[in-house]
Design a protein around this motif. Sequence first.
Motif, PDB file in Angstrom:
ATOM      1  N   GLU A  35     -10.073 -12.085  -0.234  1.00 47.40           N
ATOM      2  CA  GLU A  35      -8.844 -12.750  -0.625  1.00 47.40           C
ATOM      3  C   GLU A  35      -7.734 -11.737  -0.851  1.00 47.40           C
ATOM      4  OE1 GLU A  35     -10.954 -16.480  -2.917  1.00 47.40           O
ATOM      5  OE2 GLU A  35      -9.426 -15.309  -3.923  1.00 47.40           O
ATOM      6  N   VAL A  36      -6.545 -12.102  -0.355  1.00 48.23           N
ATOM      7  CA  VAL A  36      -5.381 -11.241  -0.494  1.00 48.23           C
ATOM      8  C   VAL A  36      -4.702 -11.570  -1.813  1.00 48.23           C
ATOM      9  CG1 VAL A  36      -3.166 -10.614   0.513  1.00 48.23           C
ATOM     10  CG2 VAL A  36      -5.089 -11.208   1.990  1.00 48.23           C
ATOM     11  N   SER A  37      -4.341 -10.581  -2.570  1.00 53.22           N
ATOM     12  CA  SER A  37      -3.583 -10.811  -3.792  1.00 53.22           C
ATOM     13  C   SER A  37      -2.218 -10.173  -3.653  1.00 53.22           C
ATOM     14  CB  SER A  37      -4.323 -10.236  -5.002  1.00 53.22           C
ATOM     15  OG  SER A  37      -4.490  -8.850  -4.860  1.00 53.22           O
ATOM     16  N   ARG A  38      -1.244 -10.762  -4.302  1.00 53.10           N
ATOM     17  CA  ARG A  38       0.125 -10.280  -4.196  1.00 53.10           C
ATOM     18  C   ARG A  38       0.217  -8.854  -4.721  1.00 53.10           C
ATOM     19  NH1 ARG A  38       4.831 -13.102  -3.606  1.00 53.10           N
ATOM     20  NH2 ARG A  38       6.747 -12.131  -4.318  1.00 53.10           N
ATOM     21  N   GLY A  39       0.838  -7.963  -3.946  1.00 47.68           N
ATOM     22  CA  GLY A  39       1.068  -6.603  -4.403  1.00 47.68           C
ATOM     23  C   GLY A  39      -0.127  -5.679  -4.254  1.00 47.68           C
ATOM     24  N   SER A  40      -1.140  -6.048  -3.443  1.00 47.99           N
ATOM     25  CA  SER A  40      -2.274  -5.158  -3.251  1.00 47.99           C
ATOM     26  C   SER A  40      -1.801  -3.841  -2.676  1.00 47.99           C
ATOM     27  CB  SER A  40      -3.294  -5.809  -2.304  1.00 47.99           C
ATOM     28  OG  SER A  40      -3.814  -6.982  -2.879  1.00 47.99           O
ATOM     29  N   ASN A  41      -2.388  -2.771  -3.136  1.00 48.95           N
ATOM     30  CA  ASN A  41      -2.025  -1.448  -2.644  1.00 48.95           C
ATOM     31  C   ASN A  41      -2.934  -1.018  -1.506  1.00 48.95           C
ATOM     32  OD1 ASN A  41       0.036  -1.091  -4.572  1.00 48.95           O
ATOM     33  ND2 ASN A  41      -1.468  -0.516  -6.127  1.00 48.95           N
ATOM     34  N   GLY A  42      -2.340  -0.390  -0.512  1.00 47.08           N
ATOM     35  CA  GLY A  42      -3.138   0.211   0.546  1.00 47.08           C
ATOM     36  C   GLY A  42      -3.692  -0.758   1.559  1.00 47.08           C
ATOM     37  N   SER A  43      -3.239  -2.015   1.564  1.00 51.30           N
ATOM     38  CA  SER A  43      -3.797  -2.994   2.503  1.00 51.30           C
ATOM     39  C   SER A  43      -2.727  -3.654   3.348  1.00 51.30           C
ATOM     40  CB  SER A  43      -4.575  -4.071   1.735  1.00 51.30           C
ATOM     41  OG  SER A  43      -3.714  -4.770   0.856  1.00 51.30           O
ATOM     42  N   TRP A  44      -1.555  -3.018   3.455  1.00 51.32           N
ATOM     43  CA  TRP A  44      -0.449  -3.659   4.147  1.00 51.32           C
ATOM     44  C   TRP A  44       0.054  -2.820   5.315  1.00 51.32           C
ATOM     45  CZ3 TRP A  44      -0.180  -8.495   3.112  1.00 51.32           C
ATOM     46  CH2 TRP A  44      -0.607  -8.964   1.874  1.00 51.32           C
ATOM     47  N   HIS A  45      -0.848  -2.159   6.007  1.00 56.21           N
ATOM     48  CA  HIS A  45      -0.472  -1.373   7.178  1.00 56.21           C
ATOM     49  C   HIS A  45      -0.243  -2.317   8.351  1.00 56.21           C
ATOM     50  CE1 HIS A  45      -1.311   2.133   4.885  1.00 56.21           C
ATOM     51  NE2 HIS A  45      -2.617   1.890   4.799  1.00 56.21           N
ATOM     52  N   LEU A  46       0.862  -2.112   9.047  1.00 58.17           N
ATOM     53  CA  LEU A  46       1.239  -3.022  10.123  1.00 58.17           C
ATOM     54  C   LEU A  46       0.367  -2.884  11.366  1.00 58.17           C
ATOM     55  CD1 LEU A  46       5.113  -2.778   9.722  1.00 58.17           C
ATOM     56  CD2 LEU A  46       3.723  -4.834   9.411  1.00 58.17           C
ATOM     57  N   ASN A  47      -0.465  -1.886  11.408  1.00 59.77           N
ATOM     58  CA  ASN A  47      -1.371  -1.725  12.549  1.00 59.77           C
ATOM     59  C   ASN A  47      -2.783  -2.215  12.251  1.00 59.77           C
ATOM     60  OD1 ASN A  47       0.571  -0.576  14.267  1.00 59.77           O
ATOM     61  ND2 ASN A  47       0.253   1.457  13.383  1.00 59.77           N
ATOM     62  N   ASP A  48      -3.014  -2.763  11.054  1.00 57.61           N
ATOM     63  CA  ASP A  48      -4.342  -3.247  10.689  1.00 57.61           C
ATOM     64  C   ASP A  48      -4.531  -4.667  11.211  1.00 57.61           C
ATOM     65  OD1 ASP A  48      -4.837  -0.883   9.437  1.00 57.61           O
ATOM     66  OD2 ASP A  48      -4.566  -1.630   7.391  1.00 57.61           O
ATOM     67  N   THR A  49      -5.220  -4.796  12.323  1.00 61.27           N
ATOM     68  CA  THR A  49      -5.452  -6.109  12.932  1.00 61.27           C
ATOM     69  C   THR A  49      -6.587  -6.837  12.214  1.00 61.27           C
ATOM     70  OG1 THR A  49      -6.976  -5.134  14.530  1.00 61.27           O
ATOM     71  CG2 THR A  49      -4.656  -5.298  15.185  1.00 61.27           C
ATOM     72  N   PRO A  50      -6.687  -8.162  12.371  1.00 58.27           N
ATOM     73  CA  PRO A  50      -7.782  -8.909  11.736  1.00 58.27           C
ATOM     74  C   PRO A  50      -9.131  -8.480  12.307  1.00 58.27           C
ATOM     75  CG  PRO A  50      -6.067 -10.388  12.533  1.00 58.27           C
ATOM     76  CD  PRO A  50      -5.768  -9.042  13.106  1.00 58.27           C
ATOM     77  N   ALA A  51     -10.167  -8.723  11.541  1.00 61.63           N
ATOM     78  CA  ALA A  51     -11.515  -8.470  12.037  1.00 61.63           C
ATOM     79  C   ALA A  51     -11.760  -9.303  13.285  1.00 61.63           C
ATOM     80  CB  ALA A  51     -12.541  -8.816  10.961  1.00 61.63           C
ATOM     81  N   ALA A  52     -12.490  -8.733  14.231  1.00 58.96           N
ATOM     82  CA  ALA A  52     -12.729  -9.423  15.504  1.00 58.96           C
ATOM     83  C   ALA A  52     -13.464 -10.739  15.306  1.00 58.96           C
ATOM     84  CB  ALA A  52     -13.513  -8.514  16.442  1.00 58.96           C
TER      85      ALA A  52
END
Length: 544
Positions: A35-52
């Motif tokens: 689950e994504v929580s507002r303001g998580s650190n280190g998880s907002w890289h624009l190159n991080d694609t969803p799991a296959a």
Amino acid sequence: MRWVDVLPAILTCASLSSAAQSPFHAAVTGSPPSEVSRGSNGSWHLNDTPAANATGHLVFETVSSLLQHWPNTRYRNGHTIVPGVIPSGTLLYHGTEQPVVPEVPEWVATDPEHSHVFCRGPAQSGCWQLTLAATRPLRVLYFDGTSASKMEDGPMDSQDVVSWGEPKPEWVFKEPERINDLCEWGRQHALDGYVRMEMDFEIMLCNLTSGVKVVSFLNLPVLPAFPNDPDQNFLAFETMNAGHWHNRYPGDERVQLDLTRLISFYDISLLPSLIPQRAGQERWDHRILGADPAELLAIRTHLESTLANKHQGSGVDWQTLFRVVIKRYADRLELVQYLLNSTEHVPATTQDEYERAAKVQLQLRIMLIPYILHSSVPSRFSASNLADLSWAEPVFTECATMHTAAIVSDFVIALTPSEKLLLRAIQETTREICRVVVRMWAEGVESGLDPYLPIEVEEPNVTAVMWKWQGDLNGLMGWLDWSVWIKCRPACGFEEICYLPTWPVGFRHRRRRPDFPLPNEPEDNDEWRRPQPKCIRRIEPYGF
């Protein structure tokens, strides 16, 4: 409803028409991210694609499609079971050969056009149309997909799990056994019936004298339901046309679903064994067959617990929340795709191409206006820094969490297990939409295409940017696979409707019944498995 007597004649109506559009394909499915929580650190890289093998977007699309004929015709193999009620006063219809209210479980239709196909009897004495009204809310289970189609390829898997504990494709025509066993199982849970879909929606009603009363029992003339000329088959067409009334949201409103108790076979916390079963498959081929028997037994146990649970849930209107996301992005993404596709044959160095790229950039900004912070500007720009878009990550964060932040902070403790699945589905879906759109917008900024964040770029490679955008957007829309994008192109004329081949009309039917004659169709006719939209006439000759 049982089509033993009428199926062969309906199938003779199969013929092709025009204006098909190739649909988008969904990605391979599997485990949703945490689950994504507002303001998580280190998880907002624009190159991080969803799991296959992510499934959140599949849960999102199936839930968004509940009780809608169009998407459940396109993907016949349902993956969702939802408790619901049919409100008091709702009319239900049953066509029959004799004026006797059945004392055993039977099929009733939500539209009289559907039931009238079964209003049969001798021409001299006519047939009978029974109309019932619910005298109290009827408790039902809804199976999504084209769950009344008698096909071995998966449409009945979910109800087989409930009735017999596992999919039994070889029992596809055992409808009397299916309805009796489902009603026997449902009796302990005070269920009145089961909602399914074929050409239109129907209810497997367990008792036609409990919770309903007779409104009328009319003796009607027998019409030639399936004349020799399939192009004159107006009863078959009108049955299918009645289903089309429920093509899009909100679908068939006579069934009210409780999403707080939804069960999805895309929930890998319940069915991890289906991850390898779906690996490498297109969504057309997803089904429940092959799941671990112990997991299927646990599904039934979980369903029984869900039906017994009186917990009311968080109060979040999930269906509306899902629709808000679709309304916000569906038309805009389609417009951007159109603008990108219109540049394919434009010379790379023309001013026209730059202007079209600027139009795309503006549309990207329009989607992100509520999330672009005043501080979100490139801190530096150089040829060696093109891949560093970290300055845009706060925009990504705001965009991806806006719709669910309050739920996470204020309601998460009250969420049922089903609601937690819905939360993950919308989080994963909005996260990927925002990741792709924000990255495209940021690339446009750094290519000098955004007049509101102007950057001097010497000879920007607009062609390369446009080609990358096109690939990224097509990939996103294919991953989302929203049914709102599946339509006839060009649009149908006034005497036509846009149609997806609907069981049992318009595509090859696989079955093990050698006594059922079938029309002569080529063995490579694949339209039964991958229904494509086409325009067909809505006045005779119909030409399915």
